[in-house]
Structure formats: C-alpha cells, structure tokens
Design an enzyme around this catalytic site. Structure first.
Site, PDB file in Angstrom:
ATOM      1  N   SER A  70       0.795  -1.237   0.000  1.00 50.47           N
ATOM      2  CA  SER A  70       0.000   0.000   0.000  1.00 50.47           C
ATOM      3  C   SER A  70       0.821   1.278   0.000  1.00 50.47           C
ATOM      4  O   SER A  70       0.241   2.370  -0.049  1.00 50.47           O
ATOM      5  CB  SER A  70      -0.959   0.010   1.194  1.00 50.47           C
ATOM      6  OG  SER A  70      -2.024  -0.881   0.949  1.00 50.47           O
ATOM      7  N   LYS A  73      -0.030   3.763  -2.623  1.00 49.59           N
ATOM      8  CA  LYS A  73      -1.066   4.796  -2.486  1.00 49.59           C
ATOM      9  C   LYS A  73      -0.491   6.210  -2.364  1.00 49.59           C
ATOM     10  O   LYS A  73      -1.221   7.188  -2.526  1.00 49.59           O
ATOM     11  CB  LYS A  73      -1.976   4.467  -1.304  1.00 49.59           C
ATOM     12  CG  LYS A  73      -2.862   3.261  -1.593  1.00 49.59           C
ATOM     13  CD  LYS A  73      -3.531   2.703  -0.351  1.00 49.59           C
ATOM     14  CE  LYS A  73      -4.332   1.460  -0.730  1.00 49.59           C
ATOM     15  NZ  LYS A  73      -4.561   0.564   0.397  1.00 49.59           N
ATOM     16  N   SER A 132      -5.734   3.179   4.962  1.00 46.63           N
ATOM     17  CA  SER A 132      -5.215   2.564   3.730  1.00 46.63           C
ATOM     18  C   SER A 132      -6.337   1.910   2.916  1.00 46.63           C
ATOM     19  O   SER A 132      -6.208   0.795   2.432  1.00 46.63           O
ATOM     20  CB  SER A 132      -4.134   1.520   4.070  1.00 46.63           C
ATOM     21  OG  SER A 132      -3.346   1.220   2.958  1.00 46.63           O
TER      22      SER A 132
END
Length: 297
Positions: A70, A73, A132
C-alpha cells in the site's frame, strides 16, 4: 656543537610530542566513529536521505525492485493532487463496485465506505492514507481516470501513475494497480519510493493528511442525511517518534511489511523507506533506527 646537539634533541622532542598527539588522534577517531555505527535493519531494502539537500544517508539494496504493497497509495494521492483545477470538496458517490472490490480481495484494507454515500475528494484522501482504504483508492481512480467505462477510467488512472513516475525519474518503478494489490508488475525500490514521497510532501494537503493520527469525517448518506466516518492512521510512528511527519505503511504476501517515513528535528528533515521487513513492529523499529542514524549524520 653542544648547542647543535641540544637543538637536535629539542626538535626531536617536539617531533616525538607531535607524533604522540597524532597517534592519540588516530586512536580516538575510531572511538568517535563507533558511536555512529551503520544500523542493522530487518527489512530487505532501505534508503534514507536528507530531504532538504537530497544527500543519501543510508542504503541497503536501495535500487532492488520489490513489491510495494500500500505504499503505492502515495502515488495514487500524488496523481490526484496534481490534477488541474482540483476541487478537494467535490463529492463522489460511493459505488457498489468499490465495496465489492474489498470483498473480492483478501489483502484489501478498507475505509469502510458505504454504497450510496457522498464523500468529498479530500475525505477520500484521508480514507486512502489513514486506514489505507483500497475502496477509497478505487473511488479516486474511477473519478480521476478518463474513459466511458469504469475499467477504462481505472486503466487511464494507472497510466497517469506510471507517467508521473517517469516524469519524476523513478526508473525502477512500475504500477499495475491503484492500491498496491498488483498482478505481478507493481514494484518500486526504497530509493524511488523515498523520492516519490519527498515530491508528494510538496503538496500541503498531502502533508496535512499523512501526519494526521486519526480523524472523524462527516459524510452525506444516500437519503440526504449524514453519518460520521472515523479513520485511524496505520502508521505507528505518529505519536511514538518525535517529529514524525508521516508518510505511509504497506503490507502484502509478497511485499511483507513496508514503511515510507519522514521526520523533522532541529530544522533537519530526513525521509526514507524500508521494504520487505519481517513484521509490523519491525518495520516501525527499522524506521526509527534509520531516522536516528539520519539525524546524527
């Protein structure tokens, strides 16, 4: 000649004394250096730099490509924030596809967006970076990609992620997803992710979001009422390491445990990344070691 001999002796004594000083210096220097041993980290890859000067402070397999989880992101947010005429308060209606995506992907973390709710782009950025949320990432990709179908818009958005990586000189980075749940071609390196985060931190909204430990956001429901969404940041450095500025955690079966981090102390900002650490606790410990080291260098 007696005076000459005395002179020679005097010079010799001075030379011996100077040699003693030099010798003493030679022995004390390593002792001073020993206080700044290069840290050992559990992560397979790591990189730290001085954010102000760009000077490299630590490397460990810094240019080895790895799955990013993640931490991807960061780029999702960066692409959104670079949109021309961006209105952070424009509203996005949560689609069933976003929640279905969470159900269909075991490793997908969620902002728990509710179908039919209207959330702002700003709120989606909080949902993206704090818990997240892969559903928030999907919503942003759907809104800011171009095309007549959702699939086309998502593909377009991922294209923007890759073109941004190229424009930033991230030569060891490629994305095949908007959230890090890739299909084998989602990778970066500690050096590239650090450079990306450094660039993203130039956006005030990004800085505000990633340093937020928790938030409560009021969103509009399908019926026109409202509800509150509460999100807590997955970054354990916030509140546990003095001067922490953010940035983003990541994990996954291939990525293991990742963390992009930044902190400021005494007017100096260090920023870095650890990839493929061995646990949530160890990625945080790794980051703390590297920042401690970075501040001393």
């Amino acid at each position: 000649m007696k005076n000459g001999i005395k002179g020679i002796r005097r010079v010799s004594a001075v030379a011996v004394a100077a040699g003693a000083v030099l010798t003493a210096g030679a022995f004390t220097a390593p002792a001073q250096a020993a206080t700044l041993n290069t840290p050992t980290i559990a992560a397979k890859g790591g990189f730290v730099m001085n954010n102000g000067t760009g000077k490299t402070l630590f490397t460990k397999a810094a240019d080895t490509r790895r799955s990013t989880g993640s931490t991807t992101k960061i780029m999702t947010a960066r692409v959104v924030l670079a949109q021309p005429n961006l209105n952070l308060d424009s509203k996005v209606t949560v689609q069933k596809a976003y929640s279905d995506y969470i159900v269909d992907n075991d490793w997908a973390s969620s902002a728990r967006l509710i179908v039919g709710d209207k959330v702002t782009v700003r709120q989606l950025l909080y949902g993206l970076m704090l818990p997240s949320g892969c559903d928030a990432a999907y919503a942003l990709a759907d809104k800011f990609g171009s095309g007549s179908t959702r699939a086309a818009r998502v593909k377009s958005f991922i294209g923007k992620m890759n073109s941004t990586a190229k424009s930033l000189g991230l030569t060891n980075t490629h994305f095949d997803s908007f959230d890090g749940i890739g299909k084998g071609a989602n990778y970066s390196t500690p050096r590239d992710l650090t450079k990306l985060a450094s660039n993203a931190m130039k956006y005030s909204t990004f800085r505000t979001v990633v340093k937020t430990k928790s938030t409560k956001q009021k969103v509009t429901t399908k019926s026109g009422g409202y509800r509150y969404m509460s999100w807590t940041n997955t970054n354990a450095l916030l509140g546990s390491y003095s001067g922490t500025l953010g940035v983003k955690t990541g994990s996954g079966p291939e990525a293991k445990y990742c963390l992009v981090f930044a902190a400021t102390r005494g007017g100096k900002t260090v920023i870095g990344t650890v990839l493929a650490s061995t646990s949530v606790e160890n990625r945080t410990a790794d980051a703390k070691k590297l920042m401690d080291y970075g501040f001393k260098k």
